[in-house]
Design a protein around this motif. Sequence first.
Motif, mmCIF file in Angstrom:
data_model
loop_
_atom_site.group_PDB
_atom_site.id
_atom_site.type_symbol
_atom_site.label_atom_id
_atom_site.label_comp_id
_atom_site.label_asym_id
_atom_site.label_seq_id
_atom_site.Cartn_x
_atom_site.Cartn_y
_atom_site.Cartn_z
ATOM 1 N N LEU A 102 -8.403 4.589 -8.002
ATOM 2 C CA LEU A 102 -9.393 5.460 -7.867
ATOM 3 C C LEU A 102 -10.305 4.300 -7.218
ATOM 4 O O LEU A 102 -11.307 3.973 -6.483
ATOM 5 C CB LEU A 102 -10.723 5.206 -9.266
ATOM 6 C CG LEU A 102 -10.150 6.056 -10.005
ATOM 7 C CD1 LEU A 102 -10.600 6.336 -11.115
ATOM 8 C CD2 LEU A 102 -9.754 8.461 -9.315
ATOM 9 N N GLN A 103 -9.707 2.626 -8.059
ATOM 10 C CA GLN A 103 -10.343 1.430 -7.261
ATOM 11 C C GLN A 103 -9.868 1.712 -5.807
ATOM 12 O O GLN A 103 -10.652 0.828 -4.412
ATOM 13 C CB GLN A 103 -10.208 0.197 -8.373
ATOM 14 C CG GLN A 103 -10.591 0.215 -9.370
ATOM 15 C CD GLN A 103 -11.890 0.211 -8.871
ATOM 16 O OE1 GLN A 103 -12.184 -0.690 -7.910
ATOM 17 N NE2 GLN A 103 -12.885 0.502 -9.897
ATOM 18 N N THR A 104 -8.828 1.684 -5.547
ATOM 19 C CA THR A 104 -7.892 1.626 -3.819
ATOM 20 C C THR A 104 -8.921 2.479 -2.695
ATOM 21 O O THR A 104 -8.825 2.074 -2.234
ATOM 22 C CB THR A 104 -6.381 1.629 -3.774
ATOM 23 O OG1 THR A 104 -5.931 1.154 -4.967
ATOM 24 C CG2 THR A 104 -5.583 1.898 -2.011
ATOM 25 N N PHE A 105 -9.362 3.541 -3.884
ATOM 26 C CA PHE A 105 -9.981 4.910 -2.692
ATOM 27 C C PHE A 105 -10.974 4.865 -3.008
ATOM 28 O O PHE A 105 -11.792 6.119 -1.894
ATOM 29 C CB PHE A 105 -8.689 5.884 -2.672
ATOM 30 C CG PHE A 105 -8.028 6.365 -2.609
ATOM 31 C CD1 PHE A 105 -7.005 6.930 -1.251
ATOM 32 C CD2 PHE A 105 -6.074 6.337 -3.550
ATOM 33 C CE1 PHE A 105 -6.220 7.322 -0.893
ATOM 34 C CE2 PHE A 105 -5.331 6.211 -2.187
ATOM 35 C CZ PHE A 105 -5.285 7.190 -1.412
ATOM 36 N N LYS A 106 -11.489 4.141 -3.331
ATOM 37 C CA LYS A 106 -13.292 3.932 -3.320
ATOM 38 C C LYS A 106 -13.771 3.671 -2.084
ATOM 39 O O LYS A 106 -14.915 4.404 -2.264
ATOM 40 C CB LYS A 106 -13.663 2.603 -4.104
ATOM 41 C CG LYS A 106 -14.967 3.018 -4.487
ATOM 42 C CD LYS A 106 -15.492 1.345 -5.890
ATOM 43 C CE LYS A 106 -16.739 1.456 -6.108
ATOM 44 N NZ LYS A 106 -17.206 0.631 -7.012
ATOM 45 N N ASN A 127 -6.960 3.992 -13.237
ATOM 46 C CA ASN A 127 -7.933 3.246 -12.346
ATOM 47 C C ASN A 127 -7.604 2.628 -10.547
ATOM 48 O O ASN A 127 -8.167 2.826 -10.014
ATOM 49 C CB ASN A 127 -8.472 2.332 -13.147
ATOM 50 C CG ASN A 127 -9.936 1.694 -12.851
ATOM 51 O OD1 ASN A 127 -10.521 2.520 -12.179
ATOM 52 N ND2 ASN A 127 -10.384 0.431 -12.753
ATOM 53 N N HIS A 128 -5.955 2.547 -11.028
ATOM 54 C CA HIS A 128 -5.754 1.400 -9.027
ATOM 55 C C HIS A 128 -5.803 2.374 -8.368
ATOM 56 O O HIS A 128 -6.122 2.343 -7.281
ATOM 57 C CB HIS A 128 -4.461 0.644 -9.725
ATOM 58 C CG HIS A 128 -3.029 1.222 -9.992
ATOM 59 N ND1 HIS A 128 -3.015 2.396 -8.767
ATOM 60 C CD2 HIS A 128 -2.740 2.357 -10.327
ATOM 61 C CE1 HIS A 128 -2.099 3.115 -9.034
ATOM 62 N NE2 HIS A 128 -1.775 2.959 -10.545
ATOM 63 N N GLN A 186 -10.515 12.492 -5.536
ATOM 64 C CA GLN A 186 -10.877 13.993 -6.579
ATOM 65 C C GLN A 186 -9.554 14.752 -6.712
ATOM 66 O O GLN A 186 -9.686 14.865 -7.865
ATOM 67 C CB GLN A 186 -11.438 15.604 -5.632
ATOM 68 C CG GLN A 186 -11.877 17.039 -6.419
ATOM 69 C CD GLN A 186 -12.565 18.022 -5.831
ATOM 70 O OE1 GLN A 186 -12.966 17.433 -5.048
ATOM 71 N NE2 GLN A 186 -12.786 19.370 -6.362
ATOM 72 N N TRP A 187 -8.790 14.541 -6.042
ATOM 73 C CA TRP A 187 -6.794 14.584 -7.003
ATOM 74 C C TRP A 187 -7.015 14.107 -7.763
ATOM 75 O O TRP A 187 -5.927 14.835 -8.672
ATOM 76 C CB TRP A 187 -6.668 14.264 -4.995
ATOM 77 C CG TRP A 187 -6.554 16.095 -4.234
ATOM 78 C CD1 TRP A 187 -7.528 16.670 -4.056
ATOM 79 C CD2 TRP A 187 -5.511 15.494 -2.717
ATOM 80 N NE1 TRP A 187 -6.826 17.637 -2.972
ATOM 81 C CE2 TRP A 187 -5.616 16.549 -2.807
ATOM 82 C CE3 TRP A 187 -4.595 15.454 -2.894
ATOM 83 C CZ2 TRP A 187 -5.301 17.315 -1.128
ATOM 84 C CZ3 TRP A 187 -4.089 15.451 -1.420
ATOM 85 C CH2 TRP A 187 -3.900 16.244 -0.283
ATOM 86 N N PHE A 188 -7.002 12.259 -7.605
ATOM 87 C CA PHE A 188 -7.222 11.568 -8.641
ATOM 88 C C PHE A 188 -7.594 12.097 -10.038
ATOM 89 O O PHE A 188 -6.608 11.441 -10.783
ATOM 90 C CB PHE A 188 -7.024 10.397 -7.917
ATOM 91 C CG PHE A 188 -5.852 9.603 -7.147
ATOM 92 C CD1 PHE A 188 -4.632 9.815 -7.147
ATOM 93 C CD2 PHE A 188 -6.179 9.635 -5.581
ATOM 94 C CE1 PHE A 188 -3.124 9.504 -6.230
ATOM 95 C CE2 PHE A 188 -5.546 8.884 -4.319
ATOM 96 C CZ PHE A 188 -3.940 8.697 -5.105
ATOM 97 N N LEU A 223 1.021 -0.909 -0.110
ATOM 98 C CA LEU A 223 0.376 0.052 0.310
ATOM 99 C C LEU A 223 0.543 1.636 0.165
ATOM 100 O O LEU A 223 -0.288 2.340 0.377
ATOM 101 C CB LEU A 223 -0.838 0.249 1.637
ATOM 102 C CG LEU A 223 -1.659 -1.175 1.636
ATOM 103 C CD1 LEU A 223 -2.806 -0.643 2.760
ATOM 104 C CD2 LEU A 223 -2.939 -1.121 0.381
ATOM 105 N N ARG A 224 2.230 1.340 -0.021
ATOM 106 C CA ARG A 224 2.973 2.429 -0.225
ATOM 107 C C ARG A 224 2.687 3.418 -1.307
ATOM 108 O O ARG A 224 2.812 4.744 -0.456
ATOM 109 C CB ARG A 224 4.121 1.885 -0.184
ATOM 110 C CG ARG A 224 5.344 3.268 -0.131
ATOM 111 C CD ARG A 224 7.458 2.659 0.631
ATOM 112 N NE ARG A 224 6.988 1.612 1.192
ATOM 113 C CZ ARG A 224 7.334 1.970 2.221
ATOM 114 N NH1 ARG A 224 7.596 3.082 2.838
ATOM 115 N NH2 ARG A 224 7.336 0.864 3.301
#
Length: 230
Positions: free
Chosen positions: A142-146, A139-140, A130-132, A111-112
Motif C-alpha cells: 500500500l505504501q509503495t503504490f500510494k 502495508n509495504h 484496490q487489488w492489494f 522494486l521487483r
Amino acid sequence: MHKTLAIMDERSFREDSLRVLRAMQFSARLGFKIAPQSVDVMQSIDLSDLSRPRILWEFEKLFRASFLHYGLFYMYELHLFEKCFTCNVENHFFEIARELLRYKQNFEEALRPYYFVYIVANRLKQNPLQWFRMLDAPNHYLQTFKYQPFFEGEISDEMLLHVSLELPLKLWLGNYRNGVKEKACKLGIWNEIFTGDVSVQEVIRDGFEKEAIRHELKRRRIEKIKQVCK
C-alpha cells in the motif's frame, strides 16, 4: 525434458484448489507450460474457499518470477483475473505480455515485487491499491503504490521532474522504460526528489503556515520545472 506441468490424479488435485494458483506461479518461475487437459480441469475449479493470505502468498511468488509473461498467460487462461480481481485481461493480453518481455531487463531489483502489478493494473486501467486491499496485502504494498503515476507513450523530462516532486525516480515503478534512468541521473532526480533549490525554510520566511506551506512549496517547485524545461 518437455517442461510441462500436468495433473496426474484429477480427483486428488481437486481436493486443494490452491494447486491452481501453484501451477500458475510454478509456470512463471520455471518457464513451464501447463498441459491443455490440465488447464481444462483447473478452469473448472472454484477458488472461493481460499483465504486472502493464501492467494496473496502464491501471487507474491509470481511477482518475483523470471517468466512473468507465462504467469500472465495462465492468469488469463485459468480466469484468475475474474476469480481473484473481478476484471478480465481479454483485449490487453498481448500488449501487456510484450511490455513484460521487453522491459524486464530494466527492472530495479529493489522494486521487483511490484512491477508486475504496476504494469498489468495500469494497462487494464485498474487501481492497483484496490487489488492489494482485496487481498489484505501487507502495508509495504500500500505504501509503495500510494503515489505511482503511469504514462502512455514518450516520457519527457518535464514528466519525470513532476514525478520527482513526490519521490526520487529510483522509487518510481515507471522507471523500467528505456531511457528513464539515464534521463533521471542527468537531471539529478534518480536518488533525490526535485527541489529546484526551493526550501521549506524559504517558504516559512515568506509567511506561509501549516498546510499552506506544502502547497506553496509545490507551486514554487513546479514553477522551477517550467523554467528548467523551457
